[in-house]
Design an enzyme around this catalytic site. Structure first.
Site, PDB file in Angstrom:
ATOM      1  N   SER A   1     -22.458   3.125   0.095  1.00 38.31           N
ATOM      2  CA  SER A   1     -22.282   3.911   1.320  1.00 38.31           C
ATOM      3  C   SER A   1     -23.299   5.022   1.472  1.00 38.31           C
ATOM      4  O   SER A   1     -23.459   5.588   2.555  1.00 38.31           O
ATOM      5  CB  SER A   1     -20.881   4.530   1.354  1.00 38.31           C
ATOM      6  OG  SER A   1     -20.760   5.517   0.329  1.00 38.31           O
ATOM      7  N   GLY A   2     -23.941   5.379   0.361  1.00 32.38           N
ATOM      8  CA  GLY A   2     -24.817   6.538   0.378  1.00 32.38           C
ATOM      9  C   GLY A   2     -24.086   7.831   0.116  1.00 32.38           C
ATOM     10  O   GLY A   2     -24.704   8.907   0.088  1.00 32.38           O
TER      11      GLY A   2
ATOM     12  N   LEU B   1     -18.670  -1.775   2.268  1.00 31.38           N
ATOM     13  CA  LEU B   1     -19.448  -0.735   1.585  1.00 31.38           C
ATOM     14  C   LEU B   1     -19.206  -0.770   0.083  1.00 31.38           C
ATOM     15  O   LEU B   1     -19.535   0.181  -0.632  1.00 31.38           O
ATOM     16  CB  LEU B   1     -19.103   0.651   2.147  1.00 31.38           C
ATOM     17  CG  LEU B   1     -19.393   0.848   3.638  1.00 31.38           C
ATOM     18  CD1 LEU B   1     -18.956   2.235   4.085  1.00 31.38           C
ATOM     19  CD2 LEU B   1     -20.866   0.629   3.943  1.00 31.38           C
TER      20      LEU B   1
ATOM     21  N   TYR C   1       0.860  -1.181   0.000  1.00 31.29           N
ATOM     22  CA  TYR C   1       0.000   0.000   0.000  1.00 31.29           C
ATOM     23  C   TYR C   1       0.900   1.235   0.000  1.00 31.29           C
ATOM     24  O   TYR C   1       1.467   1.606   1.035  1.00 31.29           O
ATOM     25  CB  TYR C   1      -0.892   0.034   1.240  1.00 31.29           C
ATOM     26  CG  TYR C   1      -1.938  -1.051   1.330  1.00 31.29           C
ATOM     27  CD1 TYR C   1      -2.260  -1.861   0.247  1.00 31.29           C
ATOM     28  CD2 TYR C   1      -2.624  -1.262   2.526  1.00 31.29           C
ATOM     29  CE1 TYR C   1      -3.226  -2.845   0.350  1.00 31.29           C
ATOM     30  CE2 TYR C   1      -3.597  -2.243   2.635  1.00 31.29           C
ATOM     31  CZ  TYR C   1      -3.890  -3.038   1.549  1.00 31.29           C
ATOM     32  OH  TYR C   1      -4.858  -4.011   1.665  1.00 31.29           O
TER      33      TYR C   1
ATOM     34  N   ARG D   1     -16.474  -0.457  -1.557  1.00 30.44           N
ATOM     35  CA  ARG D   1     -15.601   0.662  -1.911  1.00 30.44           C
ATOM     36  C   ARG D   1     -16.360   1.977  -2.082  1.00 30.44           C
ATOM     37  O   ARG D   1     -16.061   2.782  -2.954  1.00 30.44           O
ATOM     38  CB  ARG D   1     -14.805   0.330  -3.177  1.00 30.44           C
ATOM     39  CG  ARG D   1     -13.950  -0.913  -3.003  1.00 30.44           C
ATOM     40  CD  ARG D   1     -13.325  -1.396  -4.300  1.00 30.44           C
ATOM     41  NE  ARG D   1     -12.524  -2.584  -4.042  1.00 30.44           N
ATOM     42  CZ  ARG D   1     -13.026  -3.815  -3.960  1.00 30.44           C
ATOM     43  NH1 ARG D   1     -14.321  -4.007  -4.128  1.00 30.44           N
ATOM     44  NH2 ARG D   1     -12.249  -4.841  -3.704  1.00 30.44           N
ATOM     45  N   GLY D   2     -17.355   2.147  -1.252  1.00 32.67           N
ATOM     46  CA  GLY D   2     -18.141   3.380  -1.259  1.00 32.67           C
ATOM     47  C   GLY D   2     -19.394   3.316  -2.097  1.00 32.67           C
ATOM     48  O   GLY D   2     -20.258   4.198  -2.001  1.00 32.67           O
TER      49      GLY D   2
END
Length: 330
Positions: A212-213, A206, A56, A208-209
């Site tokens: 997630s909203g 989620l 990373y 990767r979003g």
């Protein structure tokens, strides 16, 4: 903070973990000061499990975490580290190396970057097709005996590989994507883990979003790998956002945010499943932590699954080239 044991042989850890990848890589620019503040906020809230990988940001994430935990008592946090993914100076992915000598070298660098004497859970990022998993796990077991590693984990491997690995040394947990829209582990992988007493650390809860909203495609740059992900393209994205909207309507009626409902659903799947939340900011972390206070009834779960049925997501979770490296998908 609620606690749970990670598998039969793993550490006692927080009910939710913090995934730190996005603070260094894959999701575009991040703020170093906010990242460290988010790690501190997580620890203050009782989160003990910090998840990272040596690839990373090619060491950046480990150094960031090392800075954040510097001076803290080693028993207040646990480090889960993946190794083996290979990248060139441009950042391109060039394969995997989980051979004994490579992993021992990688571990040495990881310990130095994090500034610690041992890693709580060490795991190959993917199955190296050139190296039997028994050899990889056996070499990590040597590092356990030497005191440099406390527990052994796996990542994105299938049922057969899990059995082979567990025959060499007890496995604490399997790290794998799991969410309302990524449920592939339920058919074969999860039953084997439960049979063998192996916990699950679930990332991508989620998607990767996407569920997630908060998803806003206008804020996704070309350095964000989601810009090229199948689920985030064209009609796939429209269909997936419709699922997120359906979840959001149910969540709002129950006084939850969309993200909290998605995380609470994963939490409700079993005490042996620990969601790893990829929050890069304190406000997103606080929202995620709110899911711990939610108790979904069987009626709630049925309503959510009716809105987001198993297998309803459009598009694979990774691009084809990366999917080919997933033993868990074979």
């Amino acid at each position: 903070m609620k606690k749970t044991q990670l598998g039969q042989t793993g550490p006692n850890t927080s009910r939710i973990g913090l995934g730190c990848m996005g603070m260094s890589d894959m999701y575009g620019p991040s703020d170093r000061t906010e990242s460290i503040a988010t790690i501190h906020a997580a620890l203050d809230a009782g989160i003990t499990l910090l998840d990272t990988g040596d690839f990373y940001g090619m060491g950046h994430n480990e150094m960031l975490i090392g800075e954040a935990v510097s001076g803290l008592s080693r028993d207040v946090y646990q480090l889960s580290v993946k190794f083996g993914a290979q990248r060139d100076p441009s950042g391109a992915w060039i394969g995997y190396d989980a051979s004994p000598n490579a992993l021992k070298t990688a571990l040495c660098y990881t310990l130095k970057r994090l500034g610690v004497d041992y890693i709580d859970i060490y795991r190959p990022a993917r199955l190296d097709p050139k190296v039997p998993i028994e050899d990889t796990v056996g070499s990590i077991a040597d590092m356990v005996k030497a005191g440099y590693v406390r527990h052994i984990g796996l990542s994105e491997v299938g049922a057969d590989t899990i059995r082979k690995a567990a025959s060499v040394h007890p496995i604490a947990d399997l790290q794998i994507e799991y969410s309302l829209v990524s449920r592939g582990l339920e058919d074969k992988i999860l039953p084997v883990c439960r049979e063998l007493g192996i916990g699950i650390t679930a990332y991508g809860v989620l998607s990767r979003g996407l569920i997630s909203g908060h998803w806003d495609p206008s804020k996704v740059g070309q350095t964000d790998f989601r810009a090229h992900g199948p689920r985030f393209q064209g009609e796939n994205m429209e269909k997936n956002l419709a699922l997120a909207a359906a979840l959001g309507r149910i969540a709002a009626a129950k006084g939850m945010t969309t993200a909290q409902a998605a995380i609470a659903w994963v939490l409700a799947q079993g005490e042996d499943i620990v969601p790893v939340i990829g929050a890069r900011r304190r406000d997103r972390l606080a929202e995620s932590l709110g899911s711990l206070d939610l108790e979904l009834t069987q009626a709630d779960l049925a309503e959510i699954e009716n809105a987001v049925p198993k297998g309803s997501a459009s598009g694979t979770r990774y691009a084809e080239a990366m999917m080919s490296h997933l033993d868990s998908e074979k």
